[in-house]
Design a protein around this motif. Structure first.
Motif: not given
Length: 493
Positions: A329-340
């Motif tokens: 991920x080089x840009x913005x993303x929902x933290x719930x998805x980016x983390x888990x």
């Protein structure tokens, strides 16, 4: 007279300041949203001020070289040196946490390969025998998908020129093909996202005539159907309306100034057979290799894919599979998805490579790995695990000058990479940054080769799982081929 005037101005200024503080005090004690401000009017603002600054100052004053996330200072500094051609030499020993679980240890050969015996990695063909215009991948390391819109015009121009100089490819990302991608003359992989930006008709459906127009560009070498990405599996990309300029709107085929949100999946691709139908269709229309990009959460996807290809025949297979890890991920993303959400590339890559080996498809479907692979050791690990190529986005962002300010989604990027503010873009000088992009890519390939030669191999494509060991929780390192034994090859009739 002047003294009296100055005193009067000072008194007036003091009254204005006092009045402003009084108004702010009243606002603080009467508002109901923030308990800190309600209980500690005025001084409570310091808490929010320092909290905001802390996000940016920690990396400079408080964290050690190996502590920061998502990329620590030692890693960023290494990329900066490679991009500036300053060499990867250090003094007085490494700060790499060699004893921590997950650390990579390569098995050095007692008799490494001499310089006159070393070879360049062979070019790998993608789509050979299954499309009129197969694509020759020359570089082990390539520029991963970053859309024009998510990154700025000068950033795309620098990547295009640098990729051409380093003989690597540039993935457009899902935002369509811009003139800036074509400017440098580099090899391009066009990404076909869920919104079909750049190849959509007025109803948002795939337009074959636009596909043919894109394929007519000689430097557009392949097409990539994006199912998901590591930053946000299960959710489509979002470009805020503030970043949707008239030019971006025209390239994508959308309305200017409005949020650009792609669907969370292709509405017309709901199973593996529909995916393979689309692969065959795009290949037939363009005459060029067609692959699939996805992050995975388990074995189901790759097992269903290999089974479907076995049933339908090799012509139905994607020509390549770009596997993104959950840490991508080089840009913005929902933290719930980016983390888990989705497997790490460390787990996903051996799993997928094994499935392709076991089904006899490893030579048919080229495997591209992505997900925080920005150093030569991580590239060498990926090649050992079964990748044919590696894509990196944030590695090349660092080469462009990214300082990990964590403002990718705010249109206020201080280095001009992810903003469309002309004042901030001015800091990104295309000629200088293109040279850094090329240097980073060349030095990555060079240092991966150095690791391979130290393992006793002639070139990096000879790396296998027995050449790398992973440190375990007990402190011992275990060979990758012990952790992930090679599967038995598929039976041939």
């Amino acid at each position: 007279m002047l003294d009296v005037l100055l005193v009067g101005l000072g008194v007036l200024l003091a009254i204005l300041v006092a009045g402003a503080l009084l108004v702010l005090y009243v606002q603080d004690v009467t508002q109901e949203k923030h308990a800190v401000l309600r209980n500690f009017p005025l001084v409570g603002h310091l808490r929010y001020f320092f909290e905001k600054l802390g996000e940016y100052f920690r990396q400079y004053f408080f964290l050690g070289d190996r502590e920061e996330m998502p990329f620590d200072r030692a890693t960023r500094s290494w990329v900066y040196r490679m991009a500036k051609n300053e060499g990867g030499i250090i003094g007085f020993g490494s700060t790499y946490p060699l004893h921590q679980p997950g650390a990579l240890v390569f098995v050095n050969a007692p008799f490494p390969v001499l310089e006159d015996e070393q070879l360049e990695p062979p070019t790998v063909l993608i789509g050979e025998g299954y499309c009129p215009a197969p694509f020759a991948g020359r570089s082990l390391v390539n520029v991963s998908a970053m859309s024009f819109g998510a990154i700025s015009q000068p950033a795309v121009r620098a990547l295009s020129r640098g990729a051409a100089a380093a003989a690597c490819w540039l993935d457009t990302g899902e935002g369509g093909l811009s003139p800036y991608h074509l400017e440098g003359g580099c090899d391009i992989i066009f990404q076909l996202g869920t919104a079909k930006y750049g190849v959509r008709d007025e109803n948002g459906q795939l337009a074959d005539d636009k596909l043919r127009q894109l394929a007519a560009h000689p430097t557009v070498r392949a097409f990539e159907i994006k199912l998901s990405q590591g930053a946000k599996p299960g959710k489509g990309g979002v470009l805020p309306g503030s970043k949707v300029t008239a030019e971006i709107a025209r390239i994508r085929g959308i309305a200017e100034g409005r949020d650009s949100q792609s669907p969370n999946r292709h509405p017309d691709i709901g199973n593996i057979d529909q995916l393979l139908d689309r692969v065959e269709h795009v290949r037939a229309v363009t005459g060029k290799p067609v692959g699939v990009k996805t992050a995975i959460g388990g074995r189901r996807f790759i097992d269903e894919l290999t089974a479907a290809v076995g049933r339908r025949g090799l012509q139905a297979a994607p020509d390549f599979l770009t596997l993104d890890g959950g840490e991508g991920g080089s840009g913005a993303a929902p933290q719930a998805l980016a983390d888990h959400m989705a497997m790490s590339i460390d787990e996903a890559l051996p799993l997928v490579a094994d499935a392709l080996l076991a089904s006899g498809l490893k030579e048919r479907i080229r495997l591209i790995a992505a997900g925080q692979l920005v150093t030569p050791a991580r590239i060498a690990w990926a090649l050992s695990a079964g990748a044919d190529f590696v894509n990196t986005a944030r590695g090349f962002m660092f080469a462009l000058g990214c300082i990990q300010a964590l403002r990718c989604h705010t249109n206020t990027c201080p280095t001009g990479i992810t903003t469309h503010d002309p004042r901030l873009q001015r800091g990104l000088v295309v000629e200088d940054k293109a040279a850094r992009v090329a240097s980073y890519c060349r030095n990555m390939n060079k240092e991966v080769a150095m690791i391979a030669h130290s393992c006793g191999l002639r070139h990096a494509r000879e790396l296998r799982r027995q050449h790398v060991q992973i440190v375990q929780a007990c402190g011992r390192s275990v060979a990758l081929d012990t952790l992930y034994p090679y599967p038995a090859p598929a039976a041939t009739s």
